[in-house]
Design a protein around this motif. Structure first.
Motif: not given
Length: 327
Positions: A50-74
Motif C-alpha cells: 500500500i505504501v509503495l502504491w501510494l508513494l509511487g503513483f498517487h503522491m508528490h514526492r519530497n526528499a523524505f518520501s523517497v527514503y520511505i518509498l525505498n524503505l517500504a521496497g526494502a
C-alpha cells in the motif's frame, strides 16, 4: 532383592514423562511463534505494498518520501523470502529446494535487510542535518540527493550481500571458514556503524527539539522518524547481529526458555518490517491530540509532513481538493 529398585523405575518413568511434556510444550511454543511471525509478515507485506502504491503513483514526492518509498521496497523484498523460508521450515526440509533458488532468496533476503537498515539511518541523518543547517538544506541542497543516496545504499547493500551468500553458501566447501567469517565481520561492522549513527542522530534530534536553546517546532515527520528508528534499534539490528555474528554461538540458544531465542529474533524482525506503515497510520491519524479518519493517501501525507500541525492543515486541504477533483 533391593527394595529401592521399583522406586528407581518410577522415578525414571516420571522423569521421562516430564521431559516429554516439556519438549511437547516447547514444540507448541516454537510452532506458535513461527505461525505468528508468518501472520505478521503477511500483514507487513500488504502494508508495504500500500505504501509503495501510494508513494509511487498517487503522491508528490519530497526528499523524505523517497527514503520511505525505498524503505517500504526494502521491507517488501525482505518479507518475501522471509515468508518462503518460514513456510519451508514448518512444512518441508530445505534440501528439497534447488540450491540456486536458495542462493537467490538468501541474496535478496540479505540485500533487503541491509538496505532497510541503511534507509532508516539515512533518513534520520538527513532530518538531523535539515534541523541543524536549515537554511542550507532548504536553499542549496541538490534536488535529487535522496534518489542518489538511496541508489548508493542499494549498491553498497548488494556489494555486501552477494559475496557473503556466494562464499558462505555456494562456495563454502571451496573457500575456508576464514573467508566466510571475514564477510560476516564486514557486515556486522557495517551494522554497528549504522547502529551508532542512527542512535546518535536520534538523540541529537530530540535534544535539539526538546532541550536546545533554539526551539525547533516538532512535526509529524519527526515523530514518524523517531518511532521508526526506535523500532529498528530494538527489533531490527538484533536480527542482523544474530544472523551474521551469533548464529554459530550455541550459548545464545539457552538464554530464553525452550531455546526460543531464534524464534524471538525472527518474530522481532517481522515486527520491524511491518512497523513503519503502522507508525505512519498512527501518526497520520492523530490531529490535535485526537484520532481522525481519512483516506490512506491523506493519512500518509500527514505522517510525512515536515511542517508544524497548523501550517500542515493547508497541505491537507490541498490534498483533499485534489482527491475531490479526481473523483
Amino acid at each position: 532383592m533391593d527394595s529401592s529398585f521399583p522406586h528407581l523405575v518410577v522415578d525414571l518413568r516420571e522423569l521421562n514423562e516430564s521431559y516429554f511434556m516439556e519438549s511437547s510444550s516447547c514444540d507448541i511454543v516454537s510452532l506458535a511463534m513461527s505461525l505468528l511471525s508468518i501472520i505478521i509478515a503477511f500483514i507487513g507485506l500488504a502494508e508495504n505494498v500500500i505504501v509503495l502504491w501510494l508513494l509511487g503513483f498517487h503522491m508528490h514526492r519530497n526528499a523524505f518520501s523517497v527514503y520511505i518509498l525505498n524503505l517500504a521496497g526494502a521491507n517488501f523484498l525482505f518479507l518475501c523470502p522471509y515468508i518462503v523460508f518460514s513456510l519451508v521450515t514448518i512444512t518441508v526440509n530445505f534440501h528439497s529446494i534447488n540450491s540456486h533458488i536458495i542462493l537467490f532468496l538468501n541474496t535478496v533476503f540479505t540485500l533487503a535487510y541491509l538496505a532497510g537498515m541503511s534507509m532508516i539511518t539515512a533518513i534520520s541523518v538527513e532530518y538531523w542535518l535539515s534541523v541543524i543547517w536549515s537554511n542550507w538544506y532548504h536553499g542549496r541542497r541538490p534536488k535529487h540527493t535522496s534518489a542518489f543516496i538511496c541508489t548508493l545504499l542499494w549498491a553498497v547493500s548488494l556489494l555486501l550481500s552477494l559475496p557473503h551468500e556466494i562464499i558462505c553458501g555456494q562456495l563454502y566447501h571451496i573457500y575456508n571458514w576464514d573467508m566466510c567469517w571475514k564477510c560476516k565481520l564486514i557486515i556486522v561492522v557495517w551494522l554497528l556503524i549504522e547502529f551508532v549513527v542512527l542512535s546518535q542522530s536520534n538523540q541529537a534530534m530530540m535534544f535539539r527539539i526538546f532541550c536546545g536553546s533554539q526551539q525547533t517546532p516538532m512535526t509529524r515527520l519527526f515523530v514518524t522518524i523517531v518511532l521508526t528508528a526506535l523500532v529498528v534499534l530494538i527489533c531490527g539490528f538484533p536480527f542482523g547481529i544474530y544472523i551474521y555474528f551469533l548464529y554459530w554461538t550455541t550459548d545464545v540458544y539457552f538464554i530464553m526458555p525452550c531455546n526460543s531465542f531464534q524464534e524471538t529474533i525472527l518474530l522481532l524482525s517481522a515486527v520491524n518490517s511491518c512497523a513503519n506503515p503502522i507508525i505512519c497510520l498512527l501518526v497520520g491519524s492523530i490531529k490535535h491530540c485526537q484520532f481522525q479518519c481519512g483516506t490512506l493517501r491523506l493519512i500518509l501525507q500527514r505522517a510525512i509532513q515536515d511542517t508544524p500541525e497548523e501550517e500542515g492543515e493547508e497541505v491537507e486541504e490541498d490534498v483533499e481538493d485534489e482527491e475531490s477533483t479526481t473523483l
